[in-house]
Design an enzyme around this catalytic site. Structure first.
Site, PDB file in Angstrom:
ATOM      1  N   GLY A 212       0.946  -5.087   1.161  1.00  0.00           N
ATOM      2  CA  GLY A 212      -0.190  -5.242   0.255  1.00  0.00           C
ATOM      3  C   GLY A 212       0.207  -5.914  -1.041  1.00  0.00           C
TER       4      GLY A 212
ATOM      5  N   GLU B 145       0.012  -9.464  -0.306  1.00  0.00           N
ATOM      6  CA  GLU B 145      -1.411  -9.807  -0.150  1.00  0.00           C
ATOM      7  C   GLU B 145      -2.088  -9.927  -1.519  1.00  0.00           C
ATOM      8  OE1 GLU B 145      -1.915  -6.525   2.730  1.00  0.00           O
ATOM      9  OE2 GLU B 145      -2.925  -8.020   3.973  1.00  0.00           O
TER      10      GLU B 145
ATOM     11  N   ALA C 152       0.850  -1.200   0.000  1.00  0.00           N
ATOM     12  CA  ALA C 152       0.000   0.000   0.000  1.00  0.00           C
ATOM     13  C   ALA C 152       0.882   1.245   0.000  1.00  0.00           C
ATOM     14  CB  ALA C 152      -0.889  -0.012   1.236  1.00  0.00           C
TER      15      ALA C 152
ATOM     16  N   GLU D  84       4.244  -4.742   7.618  1.00  0.00           N
ATOM     17  CA  GLU D  84       3.366  -3.691   8.142  1.00  0.00           C
ATOM     18  C   GLU D  84       3.629  -3.384   9.611  1.00  0.00           C
ATOM     19  OE1 GLU D  84       2.467  -6.110   6.107  1.00  0.00           O
ATOM     20  OE2 GLU D  84       0.942  -5.444   4.681  1.00  0.00           O
TER      21      GLU D  84
END
Ligand code: 3HC
Length: 678
Positions: free
Chosen positions: A102, A105, A61, A125
């Site tokens: 992310g 992910e 992200a 994270e």
């Protein structure tokens, strides 16, 4: 567009294209989503390959979008992942480089993953005070064993793809890196018609063997990072994957992610992530600035500082000469270096072979002529202008024209030092922190005339010697020590008003520092600050200090090395025991001076000390000594043990609000020694 679409026969290749790390910000998510929908709607496309441009699959992200309205704007990351996992055509992740947060992910939501060696795989994270918020904690345990999941999620450990080669994370591993994409396309063709399409979320969680695994992991993190909620929350949500359905686990993960995202710790850690990268951006220096080659370094002075500085270069494989006119001190310095490396070998942190290699790169010199060819020379001699003058005049005389002349001064005026030479543009300050071979911080002091080329070279070199360099302007104490002076002053004033050293230390340690100001002073040696105060009493006679530190030293209480300082110590033990003698000394002194005694809360102690730092930091910015507020935070984090999860003194002041800080300072300025807040 932050992604590209290429069609290879019946295979659509979506390339994430958002340099430098293919962050999954709003525009990237939108592009991926649009190309996914287009590929799904086209009859001529049978399967989709998702990959990244350049050296990254995706770094996750977009951290810089957190806290803005783009974070959850549609399409948000979970919804893109949802669309991928539920796609009616196979989606293959071709992991071509960094695959983190992310980004991982995203790969986990794909139906197949194909990769090659050398790709960093991580869910980091937690280092931002967060947990994976797009299904990572629920999908990963369906592919990897729980112990590895805990390590990846709660520690944020980075694994190289080859070390996970045998795991279920990857469906195919390509040895010839140049053929990753063509192999992924072939793989996609082979899987085009395979049904059902496998979904990670539908796999069972890998059996957890040890029933105490989660509890034991929580206990470790309670101890290891007591101030941080994220690591424990990571374990909690990983455990959810074993207790609940995928959907329920996902819900819990989202709630925990939201909670952490809004917390002060994550805000601070995200601030530091950006601050650490901003610090390298130097006004007047850019990609075109010439960087000089540094192949040989010389250090003037074989004392503790000089020896420590020299070790940095040897450890980085750069030959270094130490110049000291006194044969005995040169010998002592070289011996000290050998002993330091030897101690590292004994701790198992360096091989004997590497130790020998490093030592072989260090040589002694007693004459300036011997160092004339060095590309960089760093002076680490006695802190007295007359001594520096002699050194710099000699350097100016002998050093080759392109040499950089650096001073390690921590207190003296670099611009004055530069004037002792005929080449002030080549003069710079390189302020190392003691022990110089250990401390990560390096203040690069930019004189009025220091050239961008010299700055760029030193900034570049700092990376090679693994230092975090922060550029400071010329002033007394530069950034770090100028602020520290205010902090230590207020700490002593608190004693005058009735605090004990242990109360002040405990309050600051509860705030997150590893050690409070008095324990630090005992460790560093109280005689060091005593010597500085003595000098300053002459150079700045109007400055206000508490006399307590001097009284302590007059009794020979120099700290741990004399087994007596602000605390009592026993031989061979660093445990600080409250001292009745010191308590009496403080009481007598305060009584004699008529200082009003009162009970002071821990909150006031913390605010007095932290706001003293922030207040001076603000002046440093006004004086243009630091380029940006976040540079000051980096200095405090890397050089003075400011707790990372508090983000630095400037960030902390911004978080509580400068209005609040100013109101507190206004109150302090009407209290004991209030004039020092002016
Ligand atoms: N978002 C935004 N910018 C990022 C970024 C990210 N995730 N990762 C790196 N960048 C930026 C840096 O700020 C820097 O920008 P700058 O050039 O303007 O200063 C640039 O990319 C290069 O970064 P580095 O200097 O760190 O480059 P390296 O090559 O040394 O390292 C990296 C690359 C390993 C990817 C490293 O940058 C890194 O660790 N990034 C953070 C990865 C991360 O924490 N991802 C998780 C994000 S949170 C998330 O995904 C939430 C999700 O679960 C919902």
């Amino acid at each position: 567009m932050s992604a590209l679409l290429e069609i290879h026969g019946s295979i659509a290749v979506i390339r994430i294209d958002n340099p430098p790390v293919n962050g999954l910000g709003l525009s990237t998510r939108t592009s991926i989503n649009e190309f996914l929908q287009e590929s799904l709607s086209r009859d001529d496309i049978a399967a989709i390959v998702l990959t990244g441009t350049a050296k990254a699959f995706s770094g996750g992200a977009d951290i810089k979008e957190f806290g803005t309205d783009k974070t959850f704007a549609s399409p948000n990351l979970p919804s893109v992942l949802d669309a991928i996992e539920n796609a009616r055509k196979p989606v293959i992740a071709a992991i071509n480089g960094v695959c983190m947060g992310g980004g991982l992910e995203l790969a986990l939501a794909c139906h197949y993953r194909i990769t090659m060696s050398g790709c960093p795989i991580a869910l980091p994270e937690v280092k931002l005070g967060l947990l994976p918020g797009a299904g990572g904690t629920q999908r990963l345990p369906r592919l990897l064993d729980m112990a590895t999941c805990i390590d990846m999620v709660s520690n944020g450990s980075i694994y190289l793809s080859e070390n996970l080669r045998q795991s279920a994370l990857f469906d195919s591993f390509i040895d010839d890196q140049s053929s990753l994409l063509s192999s992924a396309i072939e793989f996609a063709i082979a899987k085009s018609a395979a049904r059902p399409i496998p979904k990670t979320s539908e796999r069972p969680v890998v059996q957890v063997g040890d029933p105490n695994l989660f509890e034991a992991a929580r206990a470790v993190f309670h101890k290891k990072s007591p101030f941080l909620p994220a690591p424990i929350k990571c374990i909690d949500v990983l455990e959810m994957s074993t207790l609940h359905s995928f959907e329920d686990g996902l819900k819990k993960e989202r709630e925990a992610f939201q909670f952490l995202l809004n917390g002060a710790e994550s805000k601070a850690l995200r601030h530091i992530f950006v601050a650490e990268r901003a610090v390298g951006k130097i006004d007047g220096v850019n990609a075109e600035t010439t960087v000089r080659t540094i192949k040989q370094v010389a250090v003037i002075g074989a004392g503790t500082m000089g020896a420590g500085i020299a070790m940095n270069f040897a450890s980085a494989g750069i030959p270094v000469q130490i110049l000291d006119a006194q044969a005995a001190s040169l010998e002592r310095g070289l011996l000290r270096i050998r002993q330091n490396y030897g101690a590292t070998v004994a701790k198992g942190r360096l091989s004997q072979e590497q130790c020998e290699r490093n030592c072989a790169l260090i040589s002694g010199a007693q004459d300036y002529e011997q160092i004339r060819d060095a590309d960089l020379v760093i002076e680490a001699v006695f802190e007295q202008m007359e001594v520096k003058e002699e050194v710099f005049r000699s350097l100016d005389r002998v050093m080759k024209p392109s040499a950089i002349l650096a001073s390690n001064t921590s207190t003296l005026d670099l611009d004055q030092i530069a004037q002792f030479t005929s080449r002030p543009t080549d003069v710079i300050g390189l302020h190392f922190f003691s022990p110089a071979n250990v401390m990560e911080l390096l203040e690069i002091v930019r004189g009025k005339l220091t050239s961008p080329e010299v700055l760029a070279t030193c900034a570049n070199l700092s990376k090679k010697i693994k230092k975090t360099a922060v550029v400071a302007g010329v002033c007394d104490g530069f950034i770090g020590n100028r602020m520290l002076a205010q902090y230590t002053k207020q700490a002593a004033f608190l004693l005058e008003e009735g605090c004990t050293p242990q109360q002040v230390d405990r309050a600051i340690e509860n705030f997150g520092f590893a050690m409070g100001p008095f324990r630090v002073s005992d460790l560093a040696g109280n005689d060091i600050s005593w010597a500085i105060r003595k000098a300053r009493r002459i150079s700045k006679p109007d400055e206000i200090y508490s006399d307590l530190g001097d009284l302590l030293c007059e009794q020979g209480r120099f700290g741990q090395k004399t087994q007596a300082g602000w605390y009592d110590y026993t031989a061979g033990d660093r445990t600080a025991h409250p001292s009745a003698l010191v308590a009496n000394m403080i009481g007598d002194y305060s009584q004699k001076n008529g200082f009003k005694q009162r009970s002071i809360s821990d909150q006031e102690i913390v605010e007095r000390l932290i706001f003293a730092l922030a207040n001076e930091g603000r002046k440093i910015l006004e004086d243009k000594i630091a380029a940006r507020s976040s540079d000051i935070d980096v200095v405090y984090l890397k050089g003075y043990g400011f707790p990372r999860h508090r983000g630095g003194p400037m960030f902390y002041a911004e978080l509580v609000g400068w209005d609040y800080v100013d109101a507190a300072i206004d109150t302090f300025s009407r209290g004991h020694r209030g004039e020092t807040w002016a």
